[in-house]
Enzyme design. Structure first.
Site, PDB file in Angstrom:
ATOM      1  N   GLY A  39       0.980  -1.375  -0.044  1.00 53.38           N
ATOM      2  CA  GLY A  39       0.072   0.060  -0.145  1.00 53.38           C
ATOM      3  C   GLY A  39       0.942   1.228  -0.105  1.00 53.38           C
ATOM      4  N   LYS A  40       0.487   2.255  -1.009  1.00 50.77           N
ATOM      5  CA  LYS A  40       1.443   3.438  -0.926  1.00 50.77           C
ATOM      6  C   LYS A  40       1.826   4.139   0.467  1.00 50.77           C
ATOM      7  CE  LYS A  40       2.011   5.691  -4.401  1.00 50.77           C
ATOM      8  NZ  LYS A  40       3.022   4.733  -4.896  1.00 50.77           N
ATOM      9  N   ALA A  42       1.568   2.689   3.557  1.00 51.77           N
ATOM     10  CA  ALA A  42       2.358   2.051   4.352  1.00 51.77           C
ATOM     11  C   ALA A  42       3.856   1.973   3.893  1.00 51.77           C
ATOM     12  CB  ALA A  42       1.691   0.742   4.638  1.00 51.77           C
ATOM     13  N   ASN A 182       5.629  10.487 -10.916  1.00 51.79           N
ATOM     14  CA  ASN A 182       6.649  10.023 -11.833  1.00 51.79           C
ATOM     15  C   ASN A 182       6.211  10.781 -12.879  1.00 51.79           C
ATOM     16  OD1 ASN A 182       4.507   8.696 -12.960  1.00 51.79           O
ATOM     17  ND2 ASN A 182       4.867   6.776 -11.757  1.00 51.79           N
ATOM     18  N   GLY A 244       9.287   4.148  -6.038  1.00 49.39           N
ATOM     19  CA  GLY A 244       8.731   5.547  -5.629  1.00 49.39           C
ATOM     20  C   GLY A 244       8.454   5.864  -4.441  1.00 49.39           C
ATOM     21  N   ASP A 245       7.806   4.958  -3.583  1.00 49.91           N
ATOM     22  CA  ASP A 245       7.320   5.107  -2.147  1.00 49.91           C
ATOM     23  C   ASP A 245       8.792   5.060  -1.240  1.00 49.91           C
ATOM     24  OD1 ASP A 245       4.963   5.026  -2.676  1.00 49.91           O
ATOM     25  OD2 ASP A 245       4.607   3.057  -2.773  1.00 49.91           O
ATOM     26  N   ARG A 278      15.654  -5.969  -4.922  1.00 52.32           N
ATOM     27  CA  ARG A 278      15.125  -6.895  -4.239  1.00 52.32           C
ATOM     28  C   ARG A 278      13.890  -6.948  -4.529  1.00 52.32           C
ATOM     29  NH1 ARG A 278      17.157  -3.624   1.389  1.00 52.32           N
ATOM     30  NH2 ARG A 278      19.603  -3.866   0.839  1.00 52.32           N
ATOM     31  N   GLY A 280       9.517  -7.511  -4.003  1.00 52.36           N
ATOM     32  CA  GLY A 280       8.533  -7.028  -3.107  1.00 52.36           C
ATOM     33  C   GLY A 280       8.585  -5.432  -3.070  1.00 52.36           C
ATOM     34  N   SER A 284      11.390  -4.768   0.200  1.00 53.28           N
ATOM     35  CA  SER A 284      12.680  -4.464  -0.380  1.00 53.28           C
ATOM     36  C   SER A 284      13.388  -3.044   0.155  1.00 53.28           C
ATOM     37  CB  SER A 284      12.583  -4.281  -1.835  1.00 53.28           C
ATOM     38  OG  SER A 284      11.736  -2.985  -2.002  1.00 53.28           O
TER      39      SER A 284
END
Length: 297
Positions: A39-40, A42, A182, A244-245, A278, A280, A284
């Protein structure tokens, strides 16, 4: 003291890894499947906490097994979940296909995130205590606007990631300090495919813009200043989900620590370059010691 508050989504990412993503009507065989907390909202909270920020999360999870795991993942990463609601019904999910080039396609089912349509008592005071508020668009827009207004009222920096891309109301943009799209989101917001032109157009709405450019790095633009392009470290991407998160969370920490803009962007790029190597999203995200080592190199 809370350095950063994140108001946003929590999802369980259901990730299928394939050689090549299927086209419409096509079935392909995957080689692996994982369930990974994401979730962006979290993701940005975890990224910021691992990067060294004191982070609190405002959002919601369902009263299912995914909800328990999502809350536990946040807490294990050092995020305060005192303002994370538990609602009746399922948690949010994101259904993700990752190909061998590290690209991804995502379908999000909101679940509990759809209930976060307003601030609860205590949420505004938590936001007021922070240095920065991180926002995205995976919860109802009414809550995003309410959070941004609260931040503006208390002099808190608001950093908005406009994803998933959608038209942004003037009252949200008026309360946004830094817009962080982005290149695809910037194009969707402006109709301009050139990132520099899109950033210039966005400066008519917000005082600062950072357009992330994937492997090409990022572009910073501010009113009254020359645009600044910062390259990203060269790496081989395994999975770009959450990059990006990771960048957003690390950038919030770097700016909160008073780093100059270029240094903050380079530090955030170092964090993102580690995450794409990595699998995920939240799984990651690098810790501060890793980011510092990559940044130093």
């Amino acid at each position: 003291m809370t350095d950063i508050v994140v108001l946003g989504s929590t999802n369980m990412d259901l990730v299928a890894y394939v050689e090549k993503a299927p086209q419409r009507g096509e079935t392909v065989t995957g080689r692996e499947f994982r369930t990974i907390p994401g979730g962006k909202g979290a993701n940005q909270a975890i990224a910021a906490a691992r990067a060294g920020g004191a982070v609190s999360m405002i959002g919601a999870v369902g009263n299912d097994a995914f909800g328990s795991r999502l809350r536990s993942c946040l807490e294990t990463s050092g995020v305060d979940t005192g303002h994370l609601r538990t609602t009746e019904g399922p948690s949010g999910t994101a259904h993700i296909v990752v190909d061998d080039e590290g690209g991804n396609a995502i379908v999000v089912v909101p679940g509990a995130n759809g209930t976060v349509d307003h601030l609860l008592p205590g949420d505004e005071s938590l936001i007021a205590s922070a240095g920065s508020l991180l926002l995205q668009l995976e919860i109802p827009l009414a809550a995003v606007v309410a959070g941004a207004r609260a931040a503006r009222a208390h002099g808190v920096r608001t950093i908005l990631t406009p994803a998933p891309a959608r038209p942004l109301p003037p009252d949200l943009l008026d309360a946004t300090d830094l817009l962080l799209p982005n290149e695809h989101e910037a194009a969707a917001l402006t109709g301009l495919t050139d990132p520099r032109q899109a950033a210039t157009a966005l400066l008519e709405r917000v005082p600062e813009v950072v357009v992330t450019l994937g492997a090409a790095g990022s572009l910073y633009a501010a009113r009254g200043a020359e645009p600044l392009t910062v390259p990203a470290p060269r790496v081989t991407a395994v999975d770009s989900t959450g990059a990006g998160d990771t960048f957003a969370g690390a950038l919030a920490v770097a700016l909160g620590e008073g780093r100059p803009v270029r240094a903050a962007l380079e530090w955030a790029a170092a964090a993102a370059s580690l995450s794409v190597q990595r699998p995920g999203a939240s799984a990651s995200m690098p810790h501060r010691s890793e980011i510092e080592a990559r940044y130093a190199s």
